[in-house]
Design a protein around this motif. Structure first.
Motif, PDB file in Angstrom:
ATOM      1  N   ALA A  60      45.030  50.447  43.234  1.00 31.42           N
ATOM      2  CA  ALA A  60      44.261  50.509  41.989  1.00 31.42           C
ATOM      3  C   ALA A  60      43.827  49.115  41.547  1.00 31.42           C
ATOM      4  O   ALA A  60      42.694  48.918  41.096  1.00 31.42           O
ATOM      5  N   LYS A  61      44.706  48.131  41.689  1.00 26.87           N
ATOM      6  CA  LYS A  61      44.351  46.751  41.351  1.00 26.87           C
ATOM      7  C   LYS A  61      43.246  46.244  42.268  1.00 26.87           C
ATOM      8  O   LYS A  61      42.289  45.607  41.813  1.00 26.87           O
ATOM      9  N   ALA A  62      43.367  46.530  43.566  1.00 23.98           N
ATOM     10  CA  ALA A  62      42.349  46.098  44.520  1.00 23.98           C
ATOM     11  C   ALA A  62      41.009  46.764  44.207  1.00 23.98           C
ATOM     12  O   ALA A  62      39.957  46.118  44.237  1.00 23.98           O
ATOM     13  N   HIS A  63      41.042  48.038  43.897  1.00 27.10           N
ATOM     14  CA  HIS A  63      39.835  48.802  43.572  1.00 27.10           C
ATOM     15  C   HIS A  63      39.128  48.185  42.366  1.00 27.10           C
ATOM     16  O   HIS A  63      37.903  47.965  42.388  1.00 27.10           O
ATOM     17  N   ALA A  64      39.885  47.878  41.321  1.00 26.75           N
ATOM     18  CA  ALA A  64      39.304  47.275  40.115  1.00 26.75           C
ATOM     19  C   ALA A  64      38.684  45.914  40.423  1.00 26.75           C
ATOM     20  O   ALA A  64      37.598  45.595  39.938  1.00 26.75           O
ATOM     21  N   ALA A  65      39.373  45.119  41.235  1.00 29.44           N
ATOM     22  CA  ALA A  65      38.859  43.784  41.572  1.00 29.44           C
ATOM     23  C   ALA A  65      37.592  43.873  42.417  1.00 29.44           C
ATOM     24  O   ALA A  65      36.651  43.100  42.218  1.00 29.44           O
ATOM     25  N   ALA A  66      37.537  44.814  43.347  1.00 32.51           N
ATOM     26  CA  ALA A  66      36.359  44.948  44.203  1.00 32.51           C
ATOM     27  C   ALA A  66      35.153  45.441  43.416  1.00 32.51           C
ATOM     28  O   ALA A  66      34.062  44.868  43.514  1.00 32.51           O
ATOM     29  N   LEU A  67      35.336  46.496  42.629  1.00 32.84           N
ATOM     30  CA  LEU A  67      34.205  47.049  41.886  1.00 32.84           C
ATOM     31  C   LEU A  67      33.700  46.088  40.812  1.00 32.84           C
ATOM     32  O   LEU A  67      32.497  46.013  40.552  1.00 32.84           O
ATOM     33  N   GLY A  68      34.609  45.364  40.190  1.00 32.56           N
ATOM     34  CA  GLY A  68      34.220  44.413  39.149  1.00 32.56           C
ATOM     35  C   GLY A  68      33.830  43.056  39.682  1.00 32.56           C
ATOM     36  O   GLY A  68      33.315  42.217  38.947  1.00 32.56           O
ATOM     37  N   ARG A  69      34.140  42.810  40.960  1.00 37.03           N
ATOM     38  CA  ARG A  69      33.860  41.524  41.600  1.00 37.03           C
ATOM     39  C   ARG A  69      34.481  40.364  40.837  1.00 37.03           C
ATOM     40  O   ARG A  69      33.918  39.283  40.714  1.00 37.03           O
ATOM     41  N   ARG A  70      35.664  40.662  40.315  1.00 38.81           N
ATOM     42  CA  ARG A  70      36.431  39.639  39.594  1.00 38.81           C
ATOM     43  C   ARG A  70      37.905  40.016  39.673  1.00 38.81           C
ATOM     44  O   ARG A  70      38.251  41.150  39.975  1.00 38.81           O
ATOM     45  N   GLU A  71      38.756  39.061  39.363  1.00 38.91           N
ATOM     46  CA  GLU A  71      40.190  39.352  39.381  1.00 38.91           C
ATOM     47  C   GLU A  71      40.517  40.407  38.334  1.00 38.91           C
ATOM     48  O   GLU A  71      39.956  40.404  37.231  1.00 38.91           O
ATOM     49  N   SER A  72      41.412  41.293  38.675  1.00 37.51           N
ATOM     50  CA  SER A  72      41.804  42.367  37.758  1.00 37.51           C
ATOM     51  C   SER A  72      42.455  41.812  36.494  1.00 37.51           C
ATOM     52  O   SER A  72      42.463  42.472  35.461  1.00 37.51           O
ATOM     53  N   LYS A  73      42.951  40.593  36.565  1.00 38.54           N
ATOM     54  CA  LYS A  73      43.538  39.945  35.385  1.00 38.54           C
ATOM     55  C   LYS A  73      42.520  39.841  34.245  1.00 38.54           C
ATOM     56  O   LYS A  73      42.881  39.908  33.073  1.00 38.54           O
ATOM     57  N   GLY A  74      41.251  39.706  34.579  1.00 40.12           N
ATOM     58  CA  GLY A  74      40.212  39.621  33.551  1.00 40.12           C
ATOM     59  C   GLY A  74      40.192  40.848  32.658  1.00 40.12           C
ATOM     60  O   GLY A  74      40.009  40.746  31.450  1.00 40.12           O
ATOM     61  N   TYR A  75      40.402  42.019  33.256  1.00 41.38           N
ATOM     62  CA  TYR A  75      40.450  43.256  32.472  1.00 41.38           C
ATOM     63  C   TYR A  75      41.697  43.277  31.585  1.00 41.38           C
ATOM     64  O   TYR A  75      41.629  43.648  30.417  1.00 41.38           O
ATOM     65  N   GLU A  76      42.818  42.876  32.170  1.00 38.61           N
ATOM     66  CA  GLU A  76      44.063  42.833  31.398  1.00 38.61           C
ATOM     67  C   GLU A  76      43.914  41.892  30.204  1.00 38.61           C
ATOM     68  O   GLU A  76      44.319  42.230  29.086  1.00 38.61           O
ATOM     69  N   ASP A  77      43.310  40.739  30.430  1.00 38.65           N
ATOM     70  CA  ASP A  77      43.110  39.766  29.351  1.00 38.65           C
ATOM     71  C   ASP A  77      42.226  40.327  28.245  1.00 38.65           C
ATOM     72  O   ASP A  77      42.503  40.138  27.059  1.00 38.65           O
ATOM     73  N   MET A  78      41.145  41.037  28.624  1.00 39.34           N
ATOM     74  CA  MET A  78      40.254  41.636  27.618  1.00 39.34           C
ATOM     75  C   MET A  78      41.008  42.648  26.761  1.00 39.34           C
ATOM     76  O   MET A  78      40.870  42.677  25.543  1.00 39.34           O
ATOM     77  N   ILE A  79      41.790  43.478  27.415  1.00 38.56           N
ATOM     78  CA  ILE A  79      42.546  44.518  26.697  1.00 38.56           C
ATOM     79  C   ILE A  79      43.586  43.882  25.783  1.00 38.56           C
ATOM     80  O   ILE A  79      43.718  44.260  24.617  1.00 38.56           O
ATOM     81  N   ASN A  80      44.300  42.877  26.305  1.00 38.11           N
ATOM     82  CA  ASN A  80      45.319  42.198  25.507  1.00 38.11           C
ATOM     83  C   ASN A  80      44.707  41.438  24.334  1.00 38.11           C
ATOM     84  O   ASN A  80      45.375  41.226  23.323  1.00 38.11           O
ATOM     85  N   MET A  95      44.021  47.861  35.833  1.00 39.90           N
ATOM     86  CA  MET A  95      43.529  46.718  35.077  1.00 39.90           C
ATOM     87  C   MET A  95      44.690  45.810  34.679  1.00 39.90           C
ATOM     88  O   MET A  95      44.937  45.535  33.510  1.00 39.90           O
ATOM     89  N   LEU A  96      45.400  45.355  35.710  1.00 40.61           N
ATOM     90  CA  LEU A  96      46.544  44.466  35.572  1.00 40.61           C
ATOM     91  C   LEU A  96      46.377  43.323  36.556  1.00 40.61           C
ATOM     92  O   LEU A  96      45.785  43.501  37.626  1.00 40.61           O
ATOM     93  N   GLU A  97      46.922  42.180  36.256  1.00 40.63           N
ATOM     94  CA  GLU A  97      46.848  41.049  37.171  1.00 40.63           C
ATOM     95  C   GLU A  97      47.458  41.421  38.521  1.00 40.63           C
ATOM     96  O   GLU A  97      48.474  42.100  38.588  1.00 40.63           O
ATOM     97  N   GLY A  98      46.828  40.961  39.581  1.00 40.56           N
ATOM     98  CA  GLY A  98      47.335  41.225  40.931  1.00 40.56           C
ATOM     99  C   GLY A  98      46.271  41.739  41.877  1.00 40.56           C
ATOM    100  O   GLY A  98      46.518  41.919  43.059  1.00 40.56           O
TER     101      GLY A  98
END
Length: 135
Positions: A60-80, A95-98
């Motif tokens: 799931a982390k890899a999927h988020a990073a590939a589709l967003g073309r950015r580290e999944s940490k970016g999503y976690e940071d936005m939510i936090n 949407m967690l770092e990793g």
């Protein structure tokens, strides 16, 4: 038309071996997932001792990073930071770092997702795998 890059089986094996070596060097029990640019699973390894749930979170982390073309940490940071409405984004989990995208010349070739230890350690393992390609 644009020329695009794609991961080959030899690349996937190289990434997986380097990521696994980093995890074992640190004695971290994790799951490691590699996806293509569309987020489709190409490789999954669950190391001895890794929690079964990690085998669901890493892809799931890899999927988020590939589709967003950015580290999944970016999503976690936005939510936090309070943008909790982002949790309702369609087709994005993990949407967690990793999750770390594999980038070459501005193109996303795929991503590596890792789960099982602290999030920054998950990302460290993913980056070690990607670094093996020498991009």
């Amino acid at each position: 038309m644009q020329t695009t890059y794609a991961l080959e089986l030899s690349d996937i094996k190289q990434i997986a071996a380097a990521a696994e070596a980093e995890a074992q060097r640190q004695q971290w029990a994790v799951s490691i997932a590699i996806v293509d640019a569309g987020g489709h699973l190409l490789h999954l390894t669950r190391l001895d001792g890794a929690a079964p749930l990690s085998a669901h979170i890493a892809p799931a982390k890899a999927h988020a990073a590939a589709l967003g073309r950015r580290e999944s940490k970016g999503y976690e940071d936005m939510i936090n930071a309070g943008r909790t409405s982002f949790l309702s984004a369609p087709a994005i989990e993990g949407m967690l770092e990793g999750g770390v995208p594999i980038m070459k010349d501005g193109q996303c070739l795929g991503a590596v997702g890792v789960s099982g230890v602290k999030s920054q350690e998950d990302a460290q393992i993913a980056r070690a795998g990607i670094a093996a390609l020498g991009l």
